[in-house]
Write a protein that holds these residues in place. Structure first.
Motif, PDB file in Angstrom:
ATOM      1  N   LEU A  81     -10.377  -3.908 -10.706  1.00 48.74           N
ATOM      2  CA  LEU A  81      -9.457  -2.966 -11.431  1.00 48.74           C
ATOM      3  C   LEU A  81     -10.077  -2.201 -12.497  1.00 48.74           C
ATOM      4  O   LEU A  81      -9.604  -0.982 -12.420  1.00 48.74           O
ATOM      5  N   GLU A  82     -10.704  -2.848 -13.165  1.00 48.67           N
ATOM      6  CA  GLU A  82     -11.420  -2.045 -14.355  1.00 48.67           C
ATOM      7  C   GLU A  82     -12.397  -0.878 -13.917  1.00 48.67           C
ATOM      8  O   GLU A  82     -12.572  -0.052 -14.325  1.00 48.67           O
ATOM      9  N   SER A  83     -13.125  -1.634 -12.622  1.00 47.74           N
ATOM     10  CA  SER A  83     -13.999  -0.281 -11.942  1.00 47.74           C
ATOM     11  C   SER A  83     -13.446   0.733 -11.316  1.00 47.74           C
ATOM     12  O   SER A  83     -14.002   1.452 -10.487  1.00 47.74           O
ATOM     13  N   LYS A  84     -11.806   0.529 -11.182  1.00 53.61           N
ATOM     14  CA  LYS A  84     -11.179   1.444 -10.111  1.00 53.61           C
ATOM     15  C   LYS A  84     -11.536   1.193  -8.667  1.00 53.61           C
ATOM     16  O   LYS A  84     -11.334   2.059  -7.790  1.00 53.61           O
ATOM     17  N   SER A  85     -12.008   0.081  -8.246  1.00 55.65           N
ATOM     18  CA  SER A  85     -12.291  -0.098  -6.904  1.00 55.65           C
ATOM     19  C   SER A  85     -11.055  -0.684  -6.189  1.00 55.65           C
ATOM     20  O   SER A  85     -11.162  -1.884  -6.030  1.00 55.65           O
ATOM     21  N   TYR A  86     -10.165   0.077  -6.040  1.00 53.17           N
ATOM     22  CA  TYR A  86      -8.902  -0.386  -5.647  1.00 53.17           C
ATOM     23  C   TYR A  86      -8.850  -1.116  -4.095  1.00 53.17           C
ATOM     24  O   TYR A  86      -8.394  -2.038  -3.739  1.00 53.17           O
ATOM     25  N   ARG A  87      -9.727  -0.498  -3.182  1.00 51.76           N
ATOM     26  CA  ARG A  87      -9.929  -0.882  -2.053  1.00 51.76           C
ATOM     27  C   ARG A  87     -10.509  -2.443  -2.004  1.00 51.76           C
ATOM     28  O   ARG A  87      -9.989  -3.274  -1.255  1.00 51.76           O
ATOM     29  N   GLN A 134      -1.341  -1.663  -2.314  1.00 48.66           N
ATOM     30  CA  GLN A 134      -0.855  -1.114  -0.996  1.00 48.66           C
ATOM     31  C   GLN A 134       0.026   0.232  -1.202  1.00 48.66           C
ATOM     32  O   GLN A 134      -0.375   1.106  -0.497  1.00 48.66           O
ATOM     33  N   ASP A 135       0.705   0.465  -2.010  1.00 45.64           N
ATOM     34  CA  ASP A 135       1.194   1.630  -2.299  1.00 45.64           C
ATOM     35  C   ASP A 135       0.225   2.740  -2.524  1.00 45.64           C
ATOM     36  O   ASP A 135       0.589   3.788  -2.189  1.00 45.64           O
ATOM     37  N   TYR A 136      -0.739   2.543  -3.518  1.00 44.22           N
ATOM     38  CA  TYR A 136      -1.524   3.532  -3.712  1.00 44.22           C
ATOM     39  C   TYR A 136      -2.436   3.809  -2.488  1.00 44.22           C
ATOM     40  O   TYR A 136      -2.689   4.981  -2.201  1.00 44.22           O
ATOM     41  N   LEU A 137      -2.907   2.798  -1.748  1.00 47.68           N
ATOM     42  CA  LEU A 137      -3.569   3.113  -0.503  1.00 47.68           C
ATOM     43  C   LEU A 137      -2.921   3.941   0.535  1.00 47.68           C
ATOM     44  O   LEU A 137      -3.479   4.645   1.268  1.00 47.68           O
ATOM     45  N   PHE A 138      -1.590   3.733   0.602  1.00 45.07           N
ATOM     46  CA  PHE A 138      -0.701   4.288   1.627  1.00 45.07           C
ATOM     47  C   PHE A 138      -0.825   5.716   1.297  1.00 45.07           C
ATOM     48  O   PHE A 138      -0.763   6.570   1.770  1.00 45.07           O
ATOM     49  N   ALA A 139      -0.548   5.997  -0.272  1.00 47.55           N
ATOM     50  CA  ALA A 139      -0.668   7.354  -0.554  1.00 47.55           C
ATOM     51  C   ALA A 139      -1.990   8.122  -0.350  1.00 47.55           C
ATOM     52  O   ALA A 139      -1.932   9.344   0.009  1.00 47.55           O
ATOM     53  N   VAL A 140      -3.026   7.279  -0.577  1.00 42.83           N
ATOM     54  CA  VAL A 140      -4.340   7.756  -0.217  1.00 42.83           C
ATOM     55  C   VAL A 140      -4.569   8.261   1.073  1.00 42.83           C
ATOM     56  O   VAL A 140      -5.009   9.501   1.652  1.00 42.83           O
ATOM     57  N   SER A 141      -3.967   7.717   2.054  1.00 42.59           N
ATOM     58  CA  SER A 141      -4.082   7.910   3.395  1.00 42.59           C
ATOM     59  C   SER A 141      -3.269   8.755   3.772  1.00 42.59           C
ATOM     60  O   SER A 141      -3.527   9.416   4.985  1.00 42.59           O
ATOM     61  N   ALA A 142      -2.149   9.515   3.013  1.00 39.03           N
ATOM     62  CA  ALA A 142      -1.207  10.343   3.277  1.00 39.03           C
ATOM     63  C   ALA A 142      -1.674  11.769   2.737  1.00 39.03           C
ATOM     64  O   ALA A 142      -1.083  12.689   2.864  1.00 39.03           O
ATOM     65  N   GLN A 143      -2.851  11.751   1.990  1.00 39.41           N
ATOM     66  CA  GLN A 143      -3.212  12.965   1.328  1.00 39.41           C
ATOM     67  C   GLN A 143      -3.657  14.364   2.344  1.00 39.41           C
ATOM     68  O   GLN A 143      -3.686  15.169   1.997  1.00 39.41           O
ATOM     69  N   LYS A 144      -3.842  13.939   3.763  1.00 38.82           N
ATOM     70  CA  LYS A 144      -4.235  14.629   4.550  1.00 38.82           C
ATOM     71  C   LYS A 144      -2.910  15.438   5.258  1.00 38.82           C
ATOM     72  O   LYS A 144      -2.724  16.437   5.902  1.00 38.82           O
TER      73      LYS A 144
END
Length: 90
Positions: free
Chosen positions: A58-64, A15-25
């Protein structure tokens, strides 16, 4: 089914990672590297103790996909029945 302590740790990191991704813009976006390192650390430490499908994501970095998997598992009506299962009468 309630998530294990390990799964909750992973879900929070996702959740922290996905929030950070959404804030990239946004102006001054958060750095993604610490989030990626945290997820890699959790996968390395907990990989043998979690569901194989989650480990694969997780190994595939498919975090979503990992996030969606944990969310589905924790909210599945089959995993959390509101009423007890009824047996079939013969």
């Amino acid at each position: 089914m309630p998530l294990s302590q390990n799964e909750n740790l992973i879900l929070q990191a996702l959740q922290d990672y996905l929030f950070a991704v959404s804030a990239q813009k946004h102006p001054n976006p958060p750095d993604l590297i610490p989030h990626c390192l945290r997820l890699e650390q959790l996968e390395s430490e907990l990989g043998s103790m979690i569901h194989p499908r989650l480990q694969h994501f997780l190994e595939s970095k498919s975090y979503r996909k990992a996030h969606d998997f944990l969310t589905a598992v924790s909210t599945s009506p089959l995993a959390n029945p509101k009423t007890p299962a009824q047996s079939c009468a013969r």
